[in-house]
Design a protein around this motif. Sequence first.
Motif, PDB file in Angstrom:
ATOM      1  N   LEU A  87      22.793  29.271  71.731  1.00  0.00           N
ATOM      2  CA  LEU A  87      22.787  30.071  70.546  1.00  0.00           C
ATOM      3  C   LEU A  87      22.514  31.446  70.527  1.00  0.00           C
ATOM      4  O   LEU A  87      21.153  32.086  70.475  1.00  0.00           O
ATOM      5  N   VAL A 116      28.212  31.424  70.241  1.00  0.00           N
ATOM      6  CA  VAL A 116      27.464  30.289  70.268  1.00  0.00           C
ATOM      7  C   VAL A 116      28.355  29.683  71.160  1.00  0.00           C
ATOM      8  O   VAL A 116      29.896  28.984  70.267  1.00  0.00           O
ATOM      9  N   SER A 166      28.970  35.031  66.653  1.00  0.00           N
ATOM     10  CA  SER A 166      27.898  34.018  65.890  1.00  0.00           C
ATOM     11  C   SER A 166      27.981  34.796  64.462  1.00  0.00           C
ATOM     12  O   SER A 166      27.251  35.401  64.470  1.00  0.00           O
ATOM     13  N   ARG A 219      25.097  38.727  61.592  1.00  0.00           N
ATOM     14  CA  ARG A 219      25.167  38.145  62.626  1.00  0.00           C
ATOM     15  C   ARG A 219      23.528  37.416  62.099  1.00  0.00           C
ATOM     16  O   ARG A 219      22.598  38.482  61.808  1.00  0.00           O
ATOM     17  N   THR A 227      21.660  30.009  59.278  1.00  0.00           N
ATOM     18  CA  THR A 227      21.718  30.209  61.206  1.00  0.00           C
ATOM     19  C   THR A 227      21.899  29.004  61.283  1.00  0.00           C
ATOM     20  O   THR A 227      22.749  28.085  61.562  1.00  0.00           O
TER      21      THR A 227
END
Length: 329
Positions: free
Chosen positions: A9, A14, A29, A62, A75
Amino acid sequence: MSVDIGIDLGTASVLVYVKGKGVILKEPSVVAFDRDSNIIRAIGEEARLMLGRTPGNVVAIRPLRHGVISDYTVTEKMIKYFVQKAMGKRSFKKPRISICVPSGVTEVERKAVEEATYAAGARDVKLIEEPVAAAIGAGIDISKPCGTLLVDIGGGTTDVAVISLGGTVVSASLKLAGDDFDEAIVRYMKKKHNLLIGERTAEDIKIKIGTTYQMMEDEVMEVKGRNLVTGLPKVVTISSSETEQALRETTGQIVESIMNVLERTPPELSADILERGIVLTGGGAMLRGLEELIEERTGINTMTADEPMQVVAIGTGQYVEFMSGQKEY
C-alpha cells in the motif's frame, strides 16, 4: 479455497501479490472523487490521468500521504476495489491479507491500516515493516544472523534498515521520497526558468533525464508549462545536469539518513554490511546515479534489486510462507 494476498500500500502506487500468481496488479494510489454527489468516479490509473485536469466538483486525491492514511474512508474503498479486482468476482471466502507499513509508523497509524483492510473484506490481517518485506522480495535470506542494509525509497517514505534474524536491528524512516524529488524539480523550474509545471510533468522529467550524479554526457528534454511572468504557455529545454542540481538537497538527506543508521549499527553487523553491500529497493531506487552517489559517500558497494518496484509486494506476499517456515524449539 482460501487466498493469500500481499498488498504493498504505497503513497504513489498499490501493488497486489497473489500466492502462486505473483504480482498481478499495479496501479497508482489515486482516487477521483465527486464532491457534489459524494461518489468515487475512478480509482487507479484512470484517476491518475485526471490529476490536475478535473472540473471544480471532481477532485483527484491521494488518500495516502507519506505512507500513512490521510483519508480513511477513501483508503478503505480503494483497498476493497483492488482486492476485488485481484481476486475476481467468484471468490466466496474472505482472503488473508498481509500488508506493509513504513518502519516508523505509530501505533495509531498501524491500527488505521489494519482496520481499513478488515473493513475491505479481509479475514485475517498481518502488518509487515516495509524493509523486512523488501528484503524477502529481493531474495535475501533474512533468517540468518547476518546483517543486511536495505534502503527502500518509495513514493512518500524512505526506509533505511539493518535487518538480521528476520527482524529490524536499526532503522530510520524519512518522510521524504519519490514525491519530494518531483516537488524539488517543480521548485527548481519556478526559480531558475520562471516556469510553472505540474506534478506529472515533473515526474516525466525525473524518469527521462533525472540523475543525482554528474553523467558523462548531458541529456536534454523539452518541458512545457506556464510562464510565471507573462502567464502564457512556454517551452523550455533543460538538461540532466540541471536535475542533479534540483535534486541535490533531497538526495543529500537520504544519504545522511543512511550514514546515521550506519553509525548506530552494532560493529559485528557493520562488518557484514561492508562485505555484502547496500541494497536499494522501491521506485525511487530507479533514479539514475543514486547507486554511485551512496557508494561515493559511504564507501560501501551499493546495488539495486531486480524489479525494485515489485520487491515489497512480493516480499509482503511471501512473508506468511516465510513465517510458517520458521522452526520453533
